[in-house]
Every structure is written in C-alpha cells, then in structure tokens.
Design a protein around this motif. Structure first.
Motif, mmCIF file in Angstrom:
data_model
loop_
_atom_site.group_PDB
_atom_site.id
_atom_site.type_symbol
_atom_site.label_atom_id
_atom_site.label_comp_id
_atom_site.label_asym_id
_atom_site.label_seq_id
_atom_site.Cartn_x
_atom_site.Cartn_y
_atom_site.Cartn_z
ATOM 1 N N ALA A 60 5.679 0.264 1.259
ATOM 2 C CA ALA A 60 4.427 -0.486 1.319
ATOM 3 C C ALA A 60 4.400 -1.587 0.263
ATOM 4 O O ALA A 60 3.958 -2.713 0.536
ATOM 5 N N MET A 66 2.380 -0.234 7.790
ATOM 6 C CA MET A 66 2.293 1.195 7.497
ATOM 7 C C MET A 66 1.714 1.962 8.685
ATOM 8 O O MET A 66 2.093 3.120 8.923
ATOM 9 N N LEU A 120 0.014 2.229 0.004
ATOM 10 C CA LEU A 120 -0.040 0.778 -0.201
ATOM 11 C C LEU A 120 -0.828 0.434 -1.457
ATOM 12 O O LEU A 120 -0.394 -0.398 -2.266
#
Length: 309
Positions: free
Chosen positions: A46, A81, A216
C-alpha cells in the motif's frame, strides 16, 4: 522528570504506530478467523502504491496542487488494495473455506511473498518518499515546569490522533452495523453463517478491503517517517507481540497493546539498556508477551474460549 516524560511520551507515539499495523491482524482474525501473516506485506504494498502514484499522477495530469495529487494517489492506492482483497478472496481464501487454521496461515505466508515480489516488479525496489504534509518539526511542552521543556514530535502526535480515530470508527463499525455483525458471525462459524444467508465471499472481500485501508494509513505514516522501503514489511514482526498482548479479537486491545509495548521498549532501552549493554528493544516485546500469556493465555483483552462437551 522531564526526560522521563519525554521518553514516556515518545514510547506512546511509537506504540500507536505499532498498534496501527496490529489493527490489520485483528480485523482479519476477528472477521474470518485467519491469522494474516501478510499484513506487513500489505503495509509495504500500500505504501509503495501511494508513493509511486503521488509521483506519477502529477506528471500524467500536469497537477501542481500537492493536496489534490496526494488525494488522487490515496484513492488510487485504496482501489489497488480493494483489488488485492478481491483477488485474495477469489484465488486463495475462496478455495480454502472451512480448512484448518494452519492451512490458512500458510496461505497468508504465500500471499506475503507474492506481494513482496509483485510490488517490486510493478513499483520498483528503490527507497521512495511519501510527503502528505505531516509536520516534522518538534514542539516543546511544559517549558515552565522543566528546563528546556518536553520534546514531542508533531508527526508522531498526528499519527496517534489518526490511530485513535480509526479505533473508534472500527469499534463502532463492528458493534453497531449489520455488516460488522455479519463479520463476527463469519468468524464464529463459516458454515453456520452461510446457512443463514450471509454471503461469505462478499464478507471476506469487505474485511480484507478494510484491512487494506488500515495498511494504507499505516504505510503512509511509516513511509512519511522512514521512507518507503522493503524493510517496512518487517514491521509485521514488531506488531506480532502487540496482537498477542492485546488479544487477537480486540480492536481497542491492538492499540492498548501497542502503547504498552512502545512505552515498555523506550523506558527499558533508555533506563535499563545502559546497565546490560543495550538491545532490549529487540526482545522486550516477546518477553512481555510470554509473561502475559502465562497469566492470561487469550491476551489482556481477548475473548475467553470455552469448549463445552
């Protein structure tokens, strides 16, 4: 006293970052019963997506506005993602429904190595920078109480606020939404959840997507502090004691466990390290977890498992 407070607060800030990574472990285990060893690789993947998109998007679109470029990069990385979550469910987890836990663990190990290699193939293997505008200058508090005041890193403070907000939102999500209750039902028994109409495939995509969002956020913060490099995936090993300490099924426990570990590491390294030659930060978390497990095997906030026969 001022130096002690500075070390203590620094430990709290580090602990919040550990807790962010641990959140991903807890989310997936809480909702699917899978211990996701790939969470560290997801943080790295990420962060790589965010770093590279923030470089590519301004060039492709001719943007001079850094905020807008970062926003588009964040959205793009989040979509990546979600795609990763969909592929994991479709190609891996969907094929292993109702298998033994060790089988699922080995599957996440395979996902780890795949994401590491695939990320390097797509995004490259250099050290990349993420600049989302987090302030890096320090600030001094309580200068009237202690000579020189107490030094606090603003970037760590922002990270702590973000982590606390995520914990509140995720706790409410699991407790009060229909999807959150469905996630908990799937974790308790896959077959029973399917028998009452809960779509297992969709639920797993949702939980891995949420874990991807947490990865992330953690990747952006760690990447902003340290740069995006492949050693980020090793952060998972630092988060393992946090997960076990707080309890595998407790979202607040991930953060509290991170705080305990961060403070314990900093205080022991600063005040005990000089007496024993240093290196305490490397093993402190694992010794702490071992001591806790001897007293409370499910962790400080984990749910007790009662088998009835």
């Amino acid at each position: 006293m001022g130096f002690f407070l500075e070390t203590f607060i620094g430990g709290l800030m580090s602990g919040m970052l550990y807790g962010l990574v641990a959140l991903g472990f807890v989310l997936i285990f809480k909702a699917s019963g899978v211990f996701n060893f790939a969470q560290g690789a997801m943080v790295l993947f990420a962060a790589l997506a965010m770093a590279r998109f923030s470089e590519w998007i301004p060039k492709l679109l001719g943007l001079d506005n850094r905020f807008l470029a970062n926003l588009l990069a964040f959205v793009g990385a989040m979509l990546v993602m979600i795609a990763v979550a969909w592929f994991i469910e479709r190609l891996v987890l969907g094929k292993l429904v109702n298998q033994e836990g060790v089988t699922l663990l080995m599957a996440t190990l395979g996902i780890t190595y795949f994401l590491d290699g695939f990320g390097q193939t797509i995004f490259g293997s250099d050290i990349y920078k993420i600049d989302v505008g987090l302030p890096k200058e320090p600030m001094f508090l309580m200068e009237s109480l202690f000579p020189g005041g107490v030094l606090i890193n603003k970037e760590d403070l922002y990270a702590a606020v973000i982590a606390a907000a995520l914990v509140i939102v995720l706790s409410l999500f699991f407790q009060y939404t229909g999807t959150g209750r469905a996630l908990r039902a799937v974790a308790d028994d896959h077959q029973a959840a399917q028998s009452i109409g809960i779509p297992l495939k969709r639920i797993w995509v949702i939980v891995w997507s949420v874990a991807g969002f947490v990865a992330l956020v953690a990747g952006i913060i760690w990447g902003s502090k340290l740069g995006v490099q492949f050693s980020l995936s090793v952060l998972a090993l630092k988060a393992l004691p946090v997960v076990i300490l707080g309890g595998l099924t407790s979202v607040p426990g991930a953060i509290i466990g991170g705080l305990l570990l961060g403070v314990g590491e900093k205080l022991s390294e600063v005040f005990v390290g000089p007496l024993v030659g240093g290196g305490i930060e490397i093993w402190f978390g694992y010794v702490l977890v071992l001591l806790v497990l001897l007293v409370r095997p499910q962790g400080l906030f984990g749910e007790k498992i009662i088998d009835r026969v």
